[in-house]
Design a protein around this motif. Structure first.
Motif, PDB file in Angstrom:
ATOM      1  N   PHE A 375     -21.623  89.510 -26.683  1.00 19.35           N
ATOM      2  CA  PHE A 375     -20.730  88.924 -28.103  1.00 19.35           C
ATOM      3  C   PHE A 375     -20.161  87.602 -28.157  1.00 19.35           C
ATOM      4  CE2 PHE A 375     -21.827  93.269 -29.275  1.00 19.35           C
ATOM      5  CZ  PHE A 375     -22.361  92.894 -30.239  1.00 19.35           C
ATOM      6  N   THR A 378     -22.558  84.790 -28.575  1.00 23.33           N
ATOM      7  CA  THR A 378     -22.734  84.070 -30.188  1.00 23.33           C
ATOM      8  C   THR A 378     -21.588  83.760 -30.600  1.00 23.33           C
ATOM      9  OG1 THR A 378     -22.190  86.164 -30.900  1.00 23.33           O
ATOM     10  CG2 THR A 378     -24.669  85.853 -30.859  1.00 23.33           C
ATOM     11  N   LEU A 381     -18.723  83.533 -35.086  1.00 25.93           N
ATOM     12  CA  LEU A 381     -18.776  82.797 -36.540  1.00 25.93           C
ATOM     13  C   LEU A 381     -18.367  82.422 -37.389  1.00 25.93           C
ATOM     14  CD1 LEU A 381     -21.782  84.994 -37.643  1.00 25.93           C
ATOM     15  CD2 LEU A 381     -21.980  83.340 -36.669  1.00 25.93           C
ATOM     16  N   VAL A 412     -30.642  84.936 -32.682  1.00 26.59           N
ATOM     17  CA  VAL A 412     -31.383  86.198 -32.532  1.00 26.59           C
ATOM     18  C   VAL A 412     -31.759  86.829 -31.518  1.00 26.59           C
ATOM     19  CG1 VAL A 412     -32.426  88.204 -34.057  1.00 26.59           C
ATOM     20  CG2 VAL A 412     -30.775  86.088 -35.486  1.00 26.59           C
ATOM     21  N   GLY A 415     -29.527  86.845 -28.103  1.00 30.69           N
ATOM     22  CA  GLY A 415     -28.401  87.756 -28.498  1.00 30.69           C
ATOM     23  C   GLY A 415     -28.967  88.964 -28.261  1.00 30.69           C
ATOM     24  N   THR A 416     -30.029  89.201 -28.643  1.00 32.60           N
ATOM     25  CA  THR A 416     -30.461  90.635 -28.430  1.00 32.60           C
ATOM     26  C   THR A 416     -30.914  90.653 -26.641  1.00 32.60           C
ATOM     27  OG1 THR A 416     -31.673  90.492 -30.452  1.00 32.60           O
ATOM     28  CG2 THR A 416     -32.145  92.205 -29.197  1.00 32.60           C
ATOM     29  N   TYR A 419     -27.888  91.227 -25.222  1.00 30.31           N
ATOM     30  CA  TYR A 419     -27.243  92.734 -25.498  1.00 30.31           C
ATOM     31  C   TYR A 419     -28.137  93.937 -24.529  1.00 30.31           C
ATOM     32  CZ  TYR A 419     -25.224  96.120 -28.430  1.00 30.31           C
ATOM     33  OH  TYR A 419     -24.322  96.931 -29.384  1.00 30.31           O
TER      34      TYR A 419
END
Lengths: 440, 334
Positions: A375, A378, A381, A412, A415-416, A419
C-alpha cells in the motif's frame, strides 16, 4: 526452509493467474468497449476499429478462430446495424430484414486488404436471388435457391484486390421475384492463430512491461508510474514507520497498564480516532492547521515542509486501528503460560514486556507490516490528490476521473502483483522466525 | 457451565442468543449505541419515504430545491432571521412570543442552509438513506457469497475446497480500495458501481471464517446424526450447521456496516457514487469548498453525523462480538 519457500512460490502461481484473469475480465469484458468508453459517442466505426486494433481489442477474448469486426456489427439486441435504414428497398422489422430489390450490405468502412472474412446469411424466400461480391479473386456470384423454410449460407471473402473491398450485394434474378427475408447476417474475421486472443495479448504485454499510453497525456504509462513512485514513497514511508513505532509503543504502554485507566483511555481514544472519517481528517487539517493557523503550506510539492501536514494526517488517521490491533496482539501474548511462568519466578514487568512479550509479538507485527508494504506503493489516493503530491495515488484518482483505463489497469495490476509477492514474503518471514510454521 | 447443584434439580439455562442480548443490554454505552443505530435507521427510512413521495409525484424534492434567497443561513440559534424577528417584536415582547418565534424558526432550518439555499437537515437525512442503502445492499451481495462459498468449501472439502480457497485467496490478494474503484469505474457512475465494488470485494473475510468453523462442525455428532437420518448435504449445511455458525454472520454484518459507510463517503466524494442526490460524501465535498467562506455548519453537521453513526456501529459490533463469540474477543472492551 528452501523447500518451504519453493512450495509457497508454487502456490503463488495459481493466485497470480487468478488475479490476472480477474483484472482482464474486469477491464476487457465487463467494461464493455473501452474504445467507446474512451473516444466518446461521436466517432466513426473506423476510428473505433483502429483504436481496438492498436490495443488488441479486436481479437477473440480467450480462444478462437473467429472474431467480430466493426465494419458490420450485429448483436442480439441490434441484429441489423442502423446503416440498413439508408438502403433503398430494404425494410427493417423487429427481428428480420426484408429486401424488395437489389441492395448492397452497408459496411461502416472498407476493411483492410488481405484479411479473411466470413459472411453468414440466414434467409427465407420464395424467389431466386443471387449474392454478388468482389474480393481478391475478382467478381464472384452465388445463387441463393428458393428456401421458403429458411436456409443458411456462409461464404469466405478475402478482402483486397482490384476494387475488392469485400462488399456484398443481394440481387434478385429477375424483376418480379418475391421479397427476400434476411433473418440473420453476420460478418466475422478469421484469426491466423486461435491463440492470438485478447488474453494472450494482455499477458504478453504484461511480460514486456508494456502498459500502453495514457489517453489523457499520451505519455507511456510506465514512465508516468516511474515518475509517480518517488513522491508516493516519500509520503508513505515516514507515515508507515511513524505509525508502526507509535502504535507499538502505545500498545506496550497499554499492556503495561493493562485494565487500568491509562489503558482504557488509550483504547477509548483509539476507537474514537477510528470512527473519524478519513476525509474529515484531511479537510479539518487543511482548514485549521494550514489555512487558519498557517502552520503548514496548504498545497503543492516543493520542499519537505509540504509533506509535514500529509504525514501528520496520515499518521493520525491510521493510528486508532493499529493501536487496537497491536494491543490485541500484546494482550494475547500477556495471557500465555510462559508469561505467567516468568511472573511467577519473579521476573519484573519491564523485562517480561520487552524481552518476552515483545519478541513473541514480533511475529504478527512482522506479518502485518509486510502486508502493508504494497500500500506504500499506491500511496494514499486521497492525501495525494488533496495536497497536490504528484504520486501514484494522484495519478490513479485523475485516471479514474478521466476514465483513463490503461493507467488504472497498470496501477491495479502492479499493485496486485506487489501484494501477492508481499504475501509470499510475509509467509517466508513467518516461517523464518517461527519454525513451527514450516512443519505444518 | 452447570453450577454445582444436587443431582436431579432442574437448572434454568439460557440460550446463546438470550445470553448475548442480556450481556449487550447490561452495558449502558451499548444501549446508547443501539439507540443511535435505531435513530439512524429511522432517519434512513424517513428519507426513503420523502424520496419516493417526491419521486412518484415527479416534483423536485425539498432537499434539492434551489432558493438563493435562503442561501447561507446558519443553524437556527445563530441565524439572523431569528434575531430580526425578535427585534421586530419590540423590546416589550413577551417571553412567550420570543420563544414561539424561536421554535418556529428552529423548525424552518434547524441545521441551516447551504450555498444554494437547500436545507442541510433534509440533505443529511437523505445522506443517511444512501449510507443505509449502501450498508444493506453491499451486505446482501457480500454475505450470501461468503456464507454459501464458506459452507460449501468447509462441508465438502477436497477439490471443491481447493477451488473455493483459490477463489477467495485470489480476491483477497487484490488491493481492496483500488479494485473497488476500478469496478465502480467499469460499472459506470452511480450507486450500482458502489454496491458492486464494495459487495464483490469484501466477502472473503467472512468466507474464510465460516469455512474454518464448518470444518470443525463437519464431524460433530449432531451432523453425523443428521447424515444417518438421511439428510442431504444442502439440508445439513443450511438447517444444521448454518444456525451454529450464524453468529459469525451477525458479527461480520455489524462490523462491515461502518466500513461500507466510510467507503461510500469516500467514493461519492471522488464523484463515483450517487449522482444528483445528496449523500454524505457529496455534502462533504460541497461543504469543503464553502468552508473557506465561513460556512461551517454543513461540514460540522455531516462530520458529526458520520462520526456518531460509525462510532455507534463500531462499538456495537465490538460488543456483539464479545457477547457472541468469546474467542474472537479483542479484549479491549473496558
Amino acid at each position: 526452509m528452501i523447500l518451504y519457500s519453493l512450495r509457497r512460490l508454487l502456490q503463488l502461481i495459481p493466485i497470480l493467474f487468478g488475479v490476472l484473469v480477474v483484472t482482464f475480465i474486469l477491464f476487457n469484458v465487463a467494461g464493455g468497449s473501452p474504445a467507446a468508453l474512451m473516444l466518446g459517442k461521436n466517432v466513426s466505426a473506423r476510428q473505433l476499429e483502429e483504436f481496438d486494433e492498436q490495443r488488441g481489442f479486436n481479437k477473440p477474448l480467450f480462444f478462437g478462430y473467429w472474431t467480430a469486426t466493426r465494419a458490420y456489427e450485429s448483436h442480439r439486441e441490434v441484429p441489423f446495424p442502423p446503416g440498413w435504414r439508408q438502403v433503398e428497398g430494404a425494410r427493417l422489422e423487429r427481428d428480420r430484414l426484408i429486401l424488395e430489390r437489389a441492395a448492397e450490405v452497408p459496411l461502416a468502412f472498407a476493411p483492410r486488404a488481405g484479411l479473411l472474412f466470413r459472411w453468414t446469411v440466414r434467409y427465407r424466400t420464395a424467389g431466386v436471388y443471387q449474392l454478388e461480391w468482389s474480393d481478391a479473386e475478382g467478381e464472384n456470384r452465388l445463387d441463393l435457391p428458393p428456401a421458403p423454410r429458411g436456409r443458411t449460407v456462409s461464404l469466405l471473402v478475402r478482402s483486397g484486390g482490384e476494387g475488392g473491398d469485400g462488399r456484398l450485394r443481394f440481387a434478385p434474378r429477375s424483376e418480379r421475384e418475391p421479397p427476400l427475408e434476411i433473418l440473420r447476417l453476420t460478418l466475422e474475421r478469421r484469426m491466423e492463430s486461435p491463440w492470438d486472443s485478447q488474453f494472450a495479448y494482455f499477458l504478453r504485454r504484461l511480460l514486456r512491461l508494456d502498459f500502453g499510453e495514457s489517453l489523457a497525456t499520451g505519455q507511456p504509462v510506465l514512465q508516468m508510474m516511474r515518475e509517480g513512485i518517488g513522491p508516493s514513497l516519500l509520503l508513505m514511508i515516514p507515515i508507515f514507520f511513524g505509525e508502526l513505532v507509535l502504535a507499538i509503543t502505545l500498545a506496550l504502554f497499554c499492556a503495561w497498564f493493562r485494565d487500568r485507566w491509562p489503558d482504557r483511555l488509550i483504547v477509548t481514544v483509539s476507537v474514537l480516532l477510528m470512527s473519524v472519517n478519513y476525509l474529515v481528517w484531511i479537510v479539518m487539517g487543511q482548514y485549521w492547521l494550514a489555512f487558519r493557523w498557517n502552520w503548514f503550506p496548504l498545497w503543492g510539492f516543493e520542499s519537505w515542509r509540504y509533506l509535514l501536514l500529509p504525514w501528520l494526517i496520515g499518521l493520525f488517521s491510521g493510528l486508532g486501528g493499529s493501536v487496537r490491533f497491536y494491543r490485541t496482539v500484546m494482550l494475547d501474548e500477556m495471557y500465555r503460560d510462559y508469561v505467567r511462568t516468568a511472573f511467577a519466578k519473579g521476573v519484573p514487568l519491564r523485562v517480561v514486556l520487552f524481552r518476552h512479550v515483545l519478541r513473541n509479538a514480533m511475529i504478527p507485527i512482522l506479518t502485518q507490516s509486510v502486508m502493508a508494504l504494497p500500500f506504500l506503493y499506491t500511496g494514499s489516493l486521497l492525501l495525494e490528490s488533496f495536497f497536490g503530491i504528484p504520486g501514484l495515488g494522484y495519478l490513479s484518482v485523475n485516471a479514474l476521473n478521466s476514465l483513463d483505463v490503461d493507467v488504472v489497469r497498470a496501477v491495479v495490476v502492479i499493485g496486485t502483483v506487489l501484494y501477492v509477492v508481499a504475501n509470499l514474503v510475509s509467509d517466508i518471514c513467518y516461517a523464518l522466525v517461527d519454525p513451527r510454521v514450516r512443519l505444518k | 457451565m452447570i453450577p454445582d447443584a444436587p443431582y436431579g434439580t432442574l437448572i434454568r439455562t439460557r440460550s446463546l442468543w438470550g445470553n448475548a442480548v442480556r450481556r449487550l443490554w447490561r452495558r449502558l454505552d451499548l444501549r446508547v449505541c443501539l439507540l443511535v443505530i435505531a435513530l439512524f435507521t429511522a432517519a434512513a427510512l424517513w428519507g426513503e419515504v420523502v424520496y419516493w413521495r417526491y419521486r412518484l409525484r415527479d416534483q423536485t424534492p425539498p432537499y434539492n430545491r434551489v432558493d438563493m434567497s435562503r442561501a447561507y443561513r446558519p443553524p437556527s440559534p445563530w441565524s439572523r432571521p431569528f434575531a430580526r424577528a425578535v427585534e421586530a417584536l419590540g423590546p416589550r415582547a413577551s417571553r412567550f412570543a420570543i420563544l414561539r418565534k424561536g421554535i418556529a424558526n428552529l423548525f424552518e432550518h434547524p441545521l441551516g442552509t447551504d450555498n444554494l439555499g437547500r436545507d442541510v437537515a433534509q440533505r443529511l437525512i437523505q445522506g443517511a438513506r444512501i449510507a443505509f442503502q449502501v450498508g444493506i445492499i453491499t451486505s446482501l451481495i457480500a454475505i450470501p457469497i461468503g456464507v454459501i462459498l464458506g459452507l460449501i468449501a468447509g462441508y465438502f472439502g477436497g477439490w471443491v475446497d481447493d477451488l473455493i480457497v483459490w477463489i477467495y485467496s485470489t480476491v483477497a490478494s487484490m488491493p481492496g480500495l483500488l479494485f473497488i474503484l476500478a469496478i465502480a469505474m467499469v460499472a459506470g457512475k452511480g450507486l450500482k458501481g458502489v454496491y458492486l465494488g464494495i459487495g464483490l470485494m469484501t466477502w472473503t473475510g467472512l468466507c474464510r471464517l465460516i469455512r474454518a468453523e464448518v470444518i470443525k462442525h463437519r464431524d460433530r455428532p449432531y451432523v453425523t446424526a443428521a447424515r444417518t437420518l438421511g439428510a442431504g448435504p444442502v439440508r445439513i449445511m443450511f438447517r444444521h450447521i448454518l444456525p451454529n455458525v450464524f453468529h459469525l454472520v451477525i458479527i461480520s454484518f455489524s462490523l462491515r456496516f461502518p466500513s461500507a459507510i466510510g467507503t461510500e463517503v469516500f467514493m461519492s466524494f471522488l464523484g463515483i457514487g450517487v449522482q444528483g442526490e445528496p449523500s454524505w460524501g457529496i455534502m462533504i465535498s460541497n461543504a469543503r469548498l464553502r468552508l473557506w467562506h465561513g460556512m461551517w455548519w454543513e461540514m460540522t453537521a455531516v462530520t458529526v453525523a458520520v462520526f456518531v453513526v460509525v462510532l455507534a456501529f463500531n462499538l456495537a459490533g465490538d460488543g456483539l462480538r464479545d457477547a457472541l463469540d468469546p474467542r474472537l474477543r479483542t479484549g479491549d472492551t473496558p
